[in-house]
Design a protein around this motif. Structure first.
Motif, PDB file in Angstrom:
ATOM      1  N   UNK A 273     106.028  81.684 -24.951  1.00  0.00           N
ATOM      2  CA  UNK A 273     104.851  81.074 -24.346  1.00  0.00           C
ATOM      3  C   UNK A 273     105.109  79.828 -23.539  1.00  0.00           C
ATOM      4  N   UNK A 274     106.355  79.355 -23.488  1.00  0.00           N
ATOM      5  CA  UNK A 274     106.650  78.138 -22.736  1.00  0.00           C
ATOM      6  C   UNK A 274     106.502  78.338 -21.238  1.00  0.00           C
ATOM      7  N   UNK A 275     106.479  79.597 -20.804  1.00  0.00           N
ATOM      8  CA  UNK A 275     106.383  79.885 -19.378  1.00  0.00           C
ATOM      9  C   UNK A 275     105.021  79.484 -18.814  1.00  0.00           C
ATOM     10  N   UNK A 276     104.050  79.211 -19.679  1.00  0.00           N
ATOM     11  CA  UNK A 276     102.741  78.746 -19.217  1.00  0.00           C
ATOM     12  C   UNK A 276     102.806  77.320 -18.660  1.00  0.00           C
ATOM     13  N   UNK A 277     103.884  76.620 -18.975  1.00  0.00           N
ATOM     14  CA  UNK A 277     104.069  75.248 -18.498  1.00  0.00           C
ATOM     15  C   UNK A 277     104.443  75.298 -17.009  1.00  0.00           C
ATOM     16  N   UNK A 278     103.528  74.856 -16.128  1.00  0.00           N
ATOM     17  CA  UNK A 278     103.769  74.929 -14.680  1.00  0.00           C
ATOM     18  C   UNK A 278     104.999  74.127 -14.267  1.00  0.00           C
ATOM     19  N   UNK A 279     105.209  72.972 -14.871  1.00  0.00           N
ATOM     20  CA  UNK A 279     106.379  72.151 -14.527  1.00  0.00           C
ATOM     21  C   UNK A 279     107.672  72.879 -14.883  1.00  0.00           C
ATOM     22  N   UNK A 280     107.685  73.522 -16.042  1.00  0.00           N
ATOM     23  CA  UNK A 280     108.880  74.266 -16.448  1.00  0.00           C
ATOM     24  C   UNK A 280     109.132  75.439 -15.491  1.00  0.00           C
ATOM     25  N   UNK A 281     108.076  76.150 -15.121  1.00  0.00           N
ATOM     26  CA  UNK A 281     108.254  77.260 -14.179  1.00  0.00           C
ATOM     27  C   UNK A 281     108.810  76.752 -12.851  1.00  0.00           C
ATOM     28  N   UNK A 282     108.310  75.616 -12.434  1.00  0.00           N
ATOM     29  CA  UNK A 282     108.800  75.030 -11.173  1.00  0.00           C
ATOM     30  C   UNK A 282     110.282  74.685 -11.285  1.00  0.00           C
ATOM     31  N   UNK A 283     110.691  74.078 -12.393  1.00  0.00           N
ATOM     32  CA  UNK A 283     112.098  73.721 -12.581  1.00  0.00           C
ATOM     33  C   UNK A 283     112.986  74.959 -12.574  1.00  0.00           C
ATOM     34  N   UNK A 284     112.551  76.022 -13.254  1.00  0.00           N
ATOM     35  CA  UNK A 284     113.333  77.247 -13.290  1.00  0.00           C
ATOM     36  C   UNK A 284     113.427  77.872 -11.903  1.00  0.00           C
ATOM     37  N   UNK A 285     112.333  77.832 -11.148  1.00  0.00           N
ATOM     38  CA  UNK A 285     112.353  78.397  -9.797  1.00  0.00           C
ATOM     39  C   UNK A 285     113.291  77.609  -8.890  1.00  0.00           C
ATOM     40  N   UNK A 286     113.243  76.286  -8.987  1.00  0.00           N
ATOM     41  CA  UNK A 286     114.132  75.453  -8.175  1.00  0.00           C
ATOM     42  C   UNK A 286     115.598  75.704  -8.529  1.00  0.00           C
TER      43      UNK A 286
END
Length: 382
Positions: A273-286
């Motif tokens: 469920x950590x993927x709901x964190x928008x900042x974390x998703x952004x970091x992974x995408x970058x």
């Protein structure tokens, strides 16, 4: 840049995947990280498997014991072995990724015939004797002395952060042969046997608890003049060849591994469920975008090395960006894995090891200077 496989490359990729699929399940369990004799045996046995199957030294010249294939085949090999989880070069990364390519580029025919086939067959391990207690980032300030005595150099001094010295047969060694010359002009590159009288190895324990580095003490060690690479006092130029390989192509497999780790972290984040964190998703995408770009830069550097013999300043661009991105990757991994990261050996070891990447093979400050001067044409700082 061509991004798709030609029919010949696709055939090579398919045959390699098939070989890896059959071979990897046959491998014994990897030894404990602290068992250096065991790690040497494991790593050299894998190298011998590659050699026997025709996959060792794909990009090395034929007269250096390699296959002489183009950079595209080499890159496919790196991609497929890393994706399959094949063993890393391990204890002989200095021989395969630094010393060997340097000998292939700068060595005499006799030196190439002597040193390169045993590296490719996994018979001889090399270590790197460059840094000294007072000459790390300012490598040209080294003070280990070598005095010519007939057909040998008598070497006295010390080295530090000597990679894999505990199990090495040879050392790529930088020495000062002219103490009166400007510091960049009195250096010589030698190949030194690690079992020579006067060589003492003292392991260093890292923050991660491993001992892949050592102090090296040299007390009147005799090194044959025939084991000198390049001319006397021309060692700084030869060293730049070594460092260009270390920064430009030696991290290629790790760039692929980091792309895989980003995908792994994304899967873990989705699962808990950590993927709901928008900042974390952004970091992974970058991070995914950055490691993809770095892999393209690896392709450029490998192609340039094939065309010119050595990588160019793009190696410093890669090393600078990769070492810092790798640290960010492990920071994100700690957020995803959470407290388990402190209990999980591999995650902890990787994160601690990642701290050294902005220092090893030239600090980030050194890489920025190289980029500024060689790519942007800026003047040297005063």
């Amino acid at each position: 840049m061509k991004l798709g496989d030609t029919p010949a490359e696709a055939d090579f990729r398919g045959r390699l995947r098939e070989w890896l699929g059959k071979t990897l399940p046959e491998l014994p369990a990897a030894p404990d990280p602290g068992d250096w004799p065991g790690r040497r045996a494991y790593d050299t046995a894998w190298q011998r498997r590659l050699f026997d199957a025709g996959y060792a030294g794909l990009h090395w010249p034929v007269d250096a014991g390699g296959k002489g294939v183009g950079p595209s085949m080499h890159l496919i090999f790196l991609e497929e072995t890393e994706r399959a989880g094949a063993p890393y070069v391990g204890a002989n990364f200095v021989g395969l990724l630094h010393a060997g390519p340097t000998v292939a580029t700068e060595g005499t025919p006799e030196q190439r015939a002597r040193f390169l086939p045993p590296i490719l067959r996994g018979e001889e391990i090399w270590c790197q004797g460059f840094s000294e207690p007072d000459a790390g980032s300012d490598l040209a300030a080294l003070r280990t002395r070598a005095v010519r005595d007939g057909d040998a150099y008598v070497v006295t001094g010390s080295k530090i952060w000597t990679s894999h010295a505990e199990v090495a047969d040879w050392c790529e060694l930088l020495v000062r042969t002219d103490p009166d010359a400007p510091k960049h002009r009195g250096i010589t590159w030698l190949a030194m046997r690690m079992d020579a009288p006067g060589v003492t190895v003292r392991p260093l324990r890292t923050l991660a608890g491993t001992t892949e580095f050592a102090e090296l003490f040299l007390d009147e060690v005799r090194v044959p003049v025939g084991d000198r690479l390049g001319a006397e006092n021309d060692g700084w130029r030869v060293t730049m060849v070594t460092l260009s390989f270390e920064r430009g192509t030696a991290f290629a497999s790790e760039a692929v591994a980091c792309r895989r780790e980003v995908r792994r972290l994304a899967r873990l984040a989705r699962a808990d469920g950590a993927f709901d964190d928008l900042e974390l998703r952004r970091e992974l995408a970058l991070l995914s975008a950055e490691f993809t770009a770095l892999w393209r830069l690896v392709q450029w550097n490998v192609s340039e090395a094939a065309a010119r013999g050595v990588p160019g300043a793009g190696g410093s661009v890669f090393k600078l960006r990769f070492s810092e991105a790798r640290q960010r990757l492990h920071d994100v991994a700690a957020r995803v894995v959470g407290a388990d990261a402190l209990l999980d050996g591999p995650w902890t070891a990787q994160r601690l090891q990642g701290l050294s990447y902005t220092i090893a093979a030239g600090t980030s400050q050194i890489q920025r200077n190289i980029v500024a001067q060689r790519l942007l044409g800026l003047p040297k700082g005063r």
